[in-house]
Structures are given as C-alpha cells and as structure tokens.
Motif scaffolding. Sequence first.
Motif, mmCIF file in Angstrom:
data_model
loop_
_atom_site.group_PDB
_atom_site.id
_atom_site.type_symbol
_atom_site.label_atom_id
_atom_site.label_comp_id
_atom_site.label_asym_id
_atom_site.label_seq_id
_atom_site.Cartn_x
_atom_site.Cartn_y
_atom_site.Cartn_z
ATOM 1 N N GLY A 47 -66.617 -2.079 -78.622
ATOM 2 C CA GLY A 47 -67.162 -0.654 -78.978
ATOM 3 C C GLY A 47 -66.139 0.107 -77.955
ATOM 4 N N PRO A 48 -65.707 -0.013 -76.984
ATOM 5 C CA PRO A 48 -64.855 0.787 -76.078
ATOM 6 C C PRO A 48 -63.567 1.064 -76.716
ATOM 7 C CG PRO A 48 -66.052 -0.673 -74.596
ATOM 8 C CD PRO A 48 -66.287 -1.227 -75.851
ATOM 9 N N TYR A 49 -63.281 0.122 -77.740
ATOM 10 C CA TYR A 49 -61.966 0.322 -78.245
ATOM 11 C C TYR A 49 -61.724 0.722 -79.765
ATOM 12 C CZ TYR A 49 -61.399 -3.002 -74.287
ATOM 13 O OH TYR A 49 -61.425 -3.691 -72.968
ATOM 14 N N LEU A 50 -63.019 1.085 -80.266
ATOM 15 C CA LEU A 50 -63.070 1.540 -81.594
ATOM 16 C C LEU A 50 -62.477 2.983 -81.796
ATOM 17 C CD1 LEU A 50 -66.528 0.043 -82.646
ATOM 18 C CD2 LEU A 50 -64.061 -0.823 -83.133
ATOM 19 N N GLY A 60 -65.790 16.112 -70.905
ATOM 20 C CA GLY A 60 -65.028 16.050 -72.086
ATOM 21 C C GLY A 60 -64.606 14.513 -72.540
ATOM 22 N N ARG A 61 -65.640 13.540 -71.864
ATOM 23 C CA ARG A 61 -65.128 12.272 -72.067
ATOM 24 C C ARG A 61 -65.936 11.818 -73.402
ATOM 25 N NH1 ARG A 61 -66.265 10.749 -65.717
ATOM 26 N NH2 ARG A 61 -68.098 11.921 -66.482
ATOM 27 N N ASP A 62 -65.385 10.788 -74.084
ATOM 28 C CA ASP A 62 -65.964 10.628 -75.159
ATOM 29 C C ASP A 62 -67.387 9.634 -74.854
ATOM 30 O OD1 ASP A 62 -65.877 9.978 -78.223
ATOM 31 O OD2 ASP A 62 -65.946 7.921 -77.598
ATOM 32 N N MET A 63 -68.614 10.125 -75.172
ATOM 33 C CA MET A 63 -69.800 9.507 -75.096
ATOM 34 C C MET A 63 -69.889 8.156 -75.737
ATOM 35 S SD MET A 63 -71.583 11.129 -73.026
ATOM 36 C CE MET A 63 -73.493 10.379 -73.606
ATOM 37 N N PHE A 64 -69.329 7.949 -76.870
ATOM 38 C CA PHE A 64 -69.464 6.568 -77.722
ATOM 39 C C PHE A 64 -68.758 5.513 -76.827
ATOM 40 C CE2 PHE A 64 -67.837 3.319 -80.515
ATOM 41 C CZ PHE A 64 -68.799 2.998 -81.140
ATOM 42 N N THR A 65 -67.459 5.846 -76.178
ATOM 43 C CA THR A 65 -66.815 4.817 -75.413
ATOM 44 C C THR A 65 -67.654 4.544 -74.303
ATOM 45 O OG1 THR A 65 -64.749 5.606 -76.315
ATOM 46 C CG2 THR A 65 -64.553 4.398 -74.308
ATOM 47 N N ARG A 66 -68.034 5.474 -73.544
ATOM 48 C CA ARG A 66 -68.902 5.543 -72.339
ATOM 49 C C ARG A 66 -70.282 4.883 -72.659
ATOM 50 N NH1 ARG A 66 -67.092 7.925 -67.818
ATOM 51 N NH2 ARG A 66 -69.280 8.311 -66.911
ATOM 52 N N THR A 67 -70.833 4.970 -73.511
ATOM 53 C CA THR A 67 -72.052 4.203 -73.954
ATOM 54 C C THR A 67 -71.868 2.773 -74.000
ATOM 55 O OG1 THR A 67 -72.905 6.213 -75.187
ATOM 56 C CG2 THR A 67 -74.028 4.098 -75.484
ATOM 57 N N SER A 87 -72.066 3.841 -66.956
ATOM 58 C CA SER A 87 -73.402 2.937 -66.599
ATOM 59 C C SER A 87 -74.478 3.907 -67.310
ATOM 60 C CB SER A 87 -73.797 2.851 -65.438
ATOM 61 O OG SER A 87 -75.036 2.348 -65.076
ATOM 62 N N TRP A 88 -75.205 3.202 -67.882
ATOM 63 C CA TRP A 88 -76.306 3.846 -68.778
ATOM 64 C C TRP A 88 -77.324 4.834 -67.612
ATOM 65 C CZ3 TRP A 88 -78.220 -0.852 -72.008
ATOM 66 C CH2 TRP A 88 -77.257 -0.920 -73.328
ATOM 67 N N GLY A 89 -77.483 4.210 -66.649
ATOM 68 C CA GLY A 89 -78.280 5.156 -65.551
ATOM 69 C C GLY A 89 -77.506 5.985 -65.079
ATOM 70 N N SER A 90 -76.375 6.131 -64.773
ATOM 71 C CA SER A 90 -75.765 7.341 -64.087
ATOM 72 C C SER A 90 -75.412 8.309 -65.330
ATOM 73 C CB SER A 90 -74.124 6.733 -63.723
ATOM 74 O OG SER A 90 -73.292 6.120 -64.567
ATOM 75 N N MET A 91 -75.170 7.659 -66.613
ATOM 76 C CA MET A 91 -75.067 8.762 -67.613
ATOM 77 C C MET A 91 -76.334 9.570 -67.975
ATOM 78 S SD MET A 91 -72.980 6.350 -70.458
ATOM 79 C CE MET A 91 -72.996 7.596 -71.737
ATOM 80 N N ILE A 92 -77.406 8.837 -67.772
ATOM 81 C CA ILE A 92 -78.684 9.454 -67.830
ATOM 82 C C ILE A 92 -79.001 10.815 -66.654
ATOM 83 C CG2 ILE A 92 -81.144 9.416 -67.627
ATOM 84 C CD1 ILE A 92 -80.975 6.731 -69.235
ATOM 85 N N TRP A 144 -77.934 15.164 -76.784
ATOM 86 C CA TRP A 144 -77.122 13.980 -77.235
ATOM 87 C C TRP A 144 -76.851 13.174 -76.111
ATOM 88 C CZ3 TRP A 144 -75.309 18.793 -78.070
ATOM 89 C CH2 TRP A 144 -74.195 19.080 -77.631
ATOM 90 N N ARG A 145 -76.382 13.766 -75.029
ATOM 91 C CA ARG A 145 -75.886 13.116 -73.770
ATOM 92 C C ARG A 145 -76.854 12.465 -73.008
ATOM 93 N NH1 ARG A 145 -73.632 17.616 -70.025
ATOM 94 N NH2 ARG A 145 -73.601 15.755 -68.417
ATOM 95 N N LEU A 146 -78.304 12.691 -73.287
ATOM 96 C CA LEU A 146 -79.473 11.998 -72.511
ATOM 97 C C LEU A 146 -79.827 10.840 -73.705
ATOM 98 C CD1 LEU A 146 -81.635 11.220 -70.590
ATOM 99 C CD2 LEU A 146 -83.019 13.112 -71.240
ATOM 100 N N LEU A 147 -79.866 11.354 -74.970
ATOM 101 C CA LEU A 147 -80.321 10.564 -76.054
ATOM 102 C C LEU A 147 -79.785 9.056 -76.075
ATOM 103 C CD1 LEU A 147 -82.153 10.294 -78.717
ATOM 104 C CD2 LEU A 147 -80.540 11.511 -79.837
ATOM 105 N N PHE A 148 -78.518 9.068 -76.301
ATOM 106 C CA PHE A 148 -77.826 7.743 -76.570
ATOM 107 C C PHE A 148 -77.994 6.602 -75.363
ATOM 108 C CE2 PHE A 148 -75.377 10.721 -79.516
ATOM 109 C CZ PHE A 148 -75.793 9.956 -80.509
ATOM 110 N N PRO A 149 -77.766 7.005 -74.018
ATOM 111 C CA PRO A 149 -78.033 5.920 -73.292
ATOM 112 C C PRO A 149 -79.516 5.673 -73.016
ATOM 113 C CG PRO A 149 -77.373 8.113 -72.392
ATOM 114 C CD PRO A 149 -76.979 8.225 -73.688
ATOM 115 N N ALA A 150 -80.143 6.563 -73.266
ATOM 116 C CA ALA A 150 -81.977 6.305 -73.017
ATOM 117 C C ALA A 150 -82.070 5.578 -74.294
ATOM 118 C CB ALA A 150 -82.525 7.622 -72.835
#
Length: 318
Positions: A73-76, A105-112, A268-273, A285-291
């Motif tokens: 996922g992080p490479y897509l 400005g960091r990509d949430m898909f990659t971070r997720t 990390s999902w916890g730190s992203m939340i 959306w910043r909270l939705l995807f990791p949660a």
Amino acid sequence: MAEAEKTEQTRVQSEPILTPEDFAPVTEARHGEKISRESLSSWKDAWIRLKQNKMAMASLAVMIFLGIMAIIGPYLTGYDYFTNDLKNTNQPPNGDHWFGTDDFGRDMFTRTWMGARISLQVGIYAALIDLCIGVIYGGIMGYFGGRVDNVMNKIAEVLYAIPYLLVVILLIVVFEPSMMTIVLALGLTGWVNMAWIVRGQIMQLKEQEFVLASRSLGAGHLRILFKHLIPNSLGPIIVTLTLTVPSAIFSEAFLSFLGLGIQSPAASWGSMIDQALDAWRIYPWRLLFPAFFISLTMLAFNLFGDGLRDALDPKMKK
C-alpha cells in the motif's frame, strides 16, 4: 450305535457344501464393509467446519487484504509518509491523494497503510512473545503441579496485577518511545493469559492414557511435555493467539493516541487519530480512515478467532 450313526449323518447333512467358487479371491469389498466417509484428521475436519463459517472466512479474507496492503500500500501512490508538502495541506480525497492529506500535506493513503504495517507488526510480535513465554510457563505449571504450580502461579498473578500502562511509562523513562518499547511492554505482562490457558489444558491432558503409556516406555518429562501434551493443546493456543493480536493492536493505538507510542513523522493509526482529533469536524477524512481500519482490523481478528474456536471445539464435531 444306530443312534450315533444317525446323529453323524444329520451333522454332515447340516454342514454347508463348499465349492471352488468359495475359495476365489475377493476383488470387491462387501457392502457392509464399505467406508461411507473418508477418514479425516482433526485438523482437516476443523478446516472443513471453518470453511462452512462464512463470517470467519470473510474475516480471513479481510485479514489477508490488510496484510497485503500493509506491504504494498505505501508504494502505490508514489508519495512517502514523512515528507511535508505545505502547498497541499488538508486536501480532501481526490484523484491525486486518495485519502486526502493531513495538516502537513502528507498523503493520508500512504500514512494509513504505513500505520497498518506498524499496527500489524506490533500485534504479531506481541502474540509471538505471548506464545513463546506463555506456552512454556503454563506447560511447566500444569505438568509438574503441586508446589511448583503454586509458586509460578503466584508470580503470574503478581505480573497480571501490574497495569501495562505503568510498564510502558517506566520503559519510556529508560528507552525512547518506539514500536519495540510498546512490544516489550505488552510482552512483559500479556503472556499471563496464555500461560493460564495452557496450564488448564495440560492439567486435563496429563492424566490421559497416552501420557501413562509414554512414561511407561521411558519418556522423560520434557519429551512428554513438548512432544505429547503441548501439541494436543494447540487448538486453544491458536485461538488465544488470534485473539491476542487485536488486543495488542488496540493497545498500540491507544498508547500512540496518548503520545506514549509511535512518534511523528512515523505513521501509526493511533497517532493519526490524535493529530486529527482537534479538527475532525472540519477535516473528517483525517479521522475517518485510521479509525475505520482500526475497527475493521479488530473486528476481523475477533470474528476469525470466534470461528476458529468453534471449528477446533471437539463438541462441534458431527
């Protein structure tokens, strides 16, 4: 004499007359001796019952999907998870950023999916520590019993009473917050449940006839424990292992949310939340995807663990 000859003639007449056909080799099994069902091992029978559980198989498919996406996922998207892009902060999901961007400005898909990688690693490492320590410790308790069991059980009760959050704080004082600090903290206290489950299984099995037979043939304590008792306890061990992973994932997310776990810029999902909580009404959306992925992962592991428990339960055999 006449009566004896009459009796002998009656006996000879009552005996069946054998023919050459009676001595022909049997080429086909008789209907009464046919096997109506293929002989199945306990593991194969459990796998058949597990496949019949649609919810468990769907959960297994979700787990496989999460594992694959954590790897690739992080490479897509072509974006990394740590580089700031202040020109594209808080962008909603779009064609360039599929899950949007965060306040740097960091990509949430990659971070997720980097968060998924870290969370799964924490869960698997913690489960392996529980497996290694808990199985050996619980096996020794259950097999030897008596004073050994009493002393080791008291030690386990003391460790179980220590909150893992306190252990994490003490470790952070010595080491810096990191994934290995969380794994170490979870491993120091999390194996006790596994040890008690193995202890109960060993105490039931050690009185069985196959243990007595093995002891009569000269097998030592270690051989009986590791070659006979623990392999026959694999069902409850595997089920407990699958239920340990989501618990460790949630603990990692909780600690990262409190700032005691994975530190930025690591994902990390916890730190992203935690980072999304202040502005979740404006940028949901910043909270939705990791949660969502935390909930999906925990649900998948728990449902698969329940299905595996039913599949390995001897009472469910038909």
